[in-house]
Design a protein around this motif. Sequence first.
Motif, short mmCIF file in Angstrom:
data_model
loop_
_atom_site.label_atom_id
_atom_site.label_comp_id
_atom_site.label_asym_id
_atom_site.label_seq_id
_atom_site.Cartn_x
_atom_site.Cartn_y
_atom_site.Cartn_z
N GLN A 135 0.84 -1.13 -0.01
CA GLN A 135 0.07 0.01 0.05
C GLN A 135 0.98 1.36 0.04
OE1 GLN A 135 -3.28 0.25 -0.07
NE2 GLN A 135 -3.47 -1.83 -0.37
N ARG A 161 -10.93 8.23 -3.97
CA ARG A 161 -11.26 7.27 -5.09
C ARG A 161 -12.18 7.82 -6.26
NH1 ARG A 161 -12.16 1.34 -2.46
NH2 ARG A 161 -13.42 2.73 -1.05
N VAL A 185 -10.23 -1.52 -9.97
CA VAL A 185 -10.73 -2.92 -9.66
C VAL A 185 -12.11 -2.83 -10.06
CG1 VAL A 185 -9.21 -3.75 -7.69
CG2 VAL A 185 -11.04 -2.27 -7.31
N THR A 186 -12.70 -3.91 -10.43
CA THR A 186 -14.15 -4.01 -11.04
C THR A 186 -15.08 -4.40 -9.74
OG1 THR A 186 -13.48 -4.61 -13.00
CG2 THR A 186 -15.63 -5.18 -12.62
N ALA A 187 -16.00 -3.47 -9.58
CA ALA A 187 -17.11 -3.73 -8.43
C ALA A 187 -18.25 -4.58 -9.06
CB ALA A 187 -17.53 -2.62 -7.75
N LEU A 223 -19.28 -1.99 -0.96
CA LEU A 223 -18.24 -2.20 -1.86
C LEU A 223 -17.18 -3.28 -1.25
CD1 LEU A 223 -16.95 1.26 -2.95
CD2 LEU A 223 -17.91 -0.45 -4.53
N ALA A 224 -17.17 -3.31 0.18
CA ALA A 224 -16.28 -4.21 0.85
C ALA A 224 -16.90 -5.50 0.65
CB ALA A 224 -16.04 -3.64 2.39
N GLY A 226 -19.43 -6.68 -1.60
CA GLY A 226 -20.14 -7.05 -2.79
C GLY A 226 -21.58 -7.09 -2.61
N GLU B 31 -5.67 2.65 5.08
CA GLU B 31 -6.39 1.40 4.91
C GLU B 31 -6.11 1.00 3.29
OE1 GLU B 31 -8.15 -0.26 6.93
OE2 GLU B 31 -7.55 1.25 8.47
N SER B 32 -6.31 -0.25 3.12
CA SER B 32 -6.43 -0.81 1.69
C SER B 32 -7.27 -0.10 0.98
CB SER B 32 -6.71 -2.23 1.80
OG SER B 32 -6.83 -2.65 0.59
N ARG B 33 -6.91 0.70 0.14
CA ARG B 33 -7.79 1.69 -0.83
C ARG B 33 -8.57 0.88 -1.86
NH1 ARG B 33 -10.17 4.67 1.40
NH2 ARG B 33 -10.45 5.90 -0.26
N SER B 34 -7.70 -0.11 -2.52
CA SER B 34 -8.34 -0.80 -3.55
C SER B 34 -8.24 -2.35 -3.25
CB SER B 34 -7.81 -0.32 -4.84
OG SER B 34 -6.32 -0.48 -4.92
N GLY B 35 -8.09 -2.94 -4.31
CA GLY B 35 -7.62 -4.28 -4.13
C GLY B 35 -8.55 -5.13 -3.29
N GLY B 37 -10.14 -4.14 -0.84
CA GLY B 37 -11.29 -3.36 -0.60
C GLY B 37 -12.67 -3.46 -1.38
N VAL B 38 -12.61 -4.05 -2.43
CA VAL B 38 -13.75 -4.31 -3.39
C VAL B 38 -13.81 -5.80 -3.59
CG1 VAL B 38 -14.53 -3.44 -5.55
CG2 VAL B 38 -13.20 -1.73 -4.25
N THR B 39 -15.20 -6.35 -3.53
CA THR B 39 -15.43 -7.72 -3.82
C THR B 39 -16.09 -7.55 -5.00
OG1 THR B 39 -15.58 -8.12 -1.66
CG2 THR B 39 -16.51 -9.76 -3.19
N PRO B 40 -15.44 -8.15 -6.11
CA PRO B 40 -16.25 -8.16 -7.45
C PRO B 40 -17.46 -8.96 -7.60
CG PRO B 40 -14.02 -9.10 -7.59
CD PRO B 40 -14.48 -9.26 -6.27
#
Lengths: 422, 178
Positions: A135, A161, A185-187, A223-224, A226, B31-35, B37-40
């Motif tokens: 990070q 973001r 990243v794709t949500a 987002l976290a 899904g 904090e983890s801002r991406s990766g 942090g987001v569930t596809p």
Amino acid sequence: MPHFFRKILLVLSLLAATAVQAQLSIEITGAGANRIPVAIADFAGDPAAARIIAATVRSDLERSGLFKLIDASGAGLDENSPINHGDWKSRGADALAAGSLARSPDGRMEARFRVYDTQKQVALGGAVYVTGNDQLRAAGHRIADYIYEKLTGEKGVFSTRIAYVVKSGGQFRLQIADADGQGAVTALSSSEPIISPVWSPDGSKLAYVSFEKKKPVVYVHTLASGQRQVVANFKGSNSAPAWSPDGRKLAVVLSKDGNSQIYLVNADGTGVQRLTQSGGIDTEPRFAPDGSIYFTSDRGGSPQIYRMGASGGDAQRVTFEGNYNVSPRPSADGKSLAFISRRDGRFQLAVMDLASKQVQVLTDSTKDESPSFAPNSRMILIATETGGRGVLSAVSSDGRIKQRLSIAAGDVREPAWGPFIQ
Amino acid sequence: MKKLLIPALLAALMVGCSSTPIDETGGAPVESRSGSGVTPVTAGGLDSRGLPRELTDPKSVLSQRSIYFDLDKYEVKDEYKDLVAAHAKYLVANKGFKVLIQGNTDERGSREYNLSLGQKRSDSVKRSLILLGAKEDQVESVSLGEEKPKNPGHDEAAWADNRRADILYKAPDGRGEF
């Protein structure tokens, strides 16, 4: 080479190309008039990690258009080094930052730094940010925000973001990236369109419109996890979500009672309450910081922007020039309103100073859409088109600074700038 | 740089320049801002069929499902009255069938405003069907705005193709086009 292997190679190279092309690339096409000359010394400590930090800070500051970077190579400084202010002043730097990276006892990285004003020969402050090895760019953005705030007096947005939709090969992807377009990243992926994403005020959720049920339906997406929740799926169309400033309600546009009209629902989809009662179209609601709602309506014969109270009622017309003014977006500081104005058949980003009602057109493009203010109200992100492809453009609210974000293999549209991180 | 003055002076007064304290309260983890942090999530892909032949056979008038509109117009034109009447007749005779009318616009202008304009087109087709005897619970009118262009071009001809409402059918057993 056997045919079979050639095929595999082709597939592999296509995959590699996709990975590269999925990244937003950024191009700066303008800069502020009076840029602050600033030197960012290389950070002491592990060279590879320190390089990432310093490079992130430098590119953030440079990209903002408000700073001119002064070469600081070979300075050999950390946050505790004595500073020869006169020397830096003579190199042309009005400000200087120096710092170091060290491993903390729990194995993470600690970035420490101080910022100096070489003119006044004083330190302006310093901070330490703890971060994981993966990070480092996030830590760099935080440091850039700190320096930006010390030198301009405004909060930085480098660690915020953005969300946007990429259309490529018949697929729609709702993506989240850092404000510099990196780390996308794709949500959500869908074979049906996704439009109108908006961030919840705490930055944990997006509301948007998805057409996956063959009609527009409003979702709230955490987002976290899904996890997705339908908040408006009434008979007819459901669209144009906007969060209330406290994040507890959404204004939405429903056609369930006839025309497109504006309603208020709780963020879990309960408690529907109608806000507008017009015979025409009322859409694109957005809350101002004071709780009032700007929206687009054709009640006067052409689409124009109006403003009403948080619970509806009488609306005042806000735009008067031209016969097509849409997509109102009040800034977080409450001082200005961004919108899209059609002039001579061209759709362009305009900003109104809400105190003086003066309107300024900020672009010379023809297909601007969907403006979104940065949380510090200084930049506006829009979707536009260059060379027949959808790209994003960030424009400063005075129109001087312009950046373009594009993806090689697809159309980018529907940008939404997220809130400050908490 | 005027805004620098006060904090800078304070810092200098308190501790002197070289020992300006580092704000340790800023040591909160980044904090983890991406990766992570987001569930596809993946969505979409409804495409069931299974409708009677008279709705899909190209020789049947009921296989014609598109109604085109003029620029900035929302009323069903005379040339489509027979087509709409045929669909209304089918719905009257087949009460278990439902239709979804999707309104569309050309690509120019705001996506959300176009969504509302497409709704005016589908509402207009719905009104015609109801007037001709279809029941309210058989007909839903929605809009796709400019999002699903039939013609991907950017000229007058493409825009004319995209100013359109389409009729989708669903059979009583739930199978169909929506």
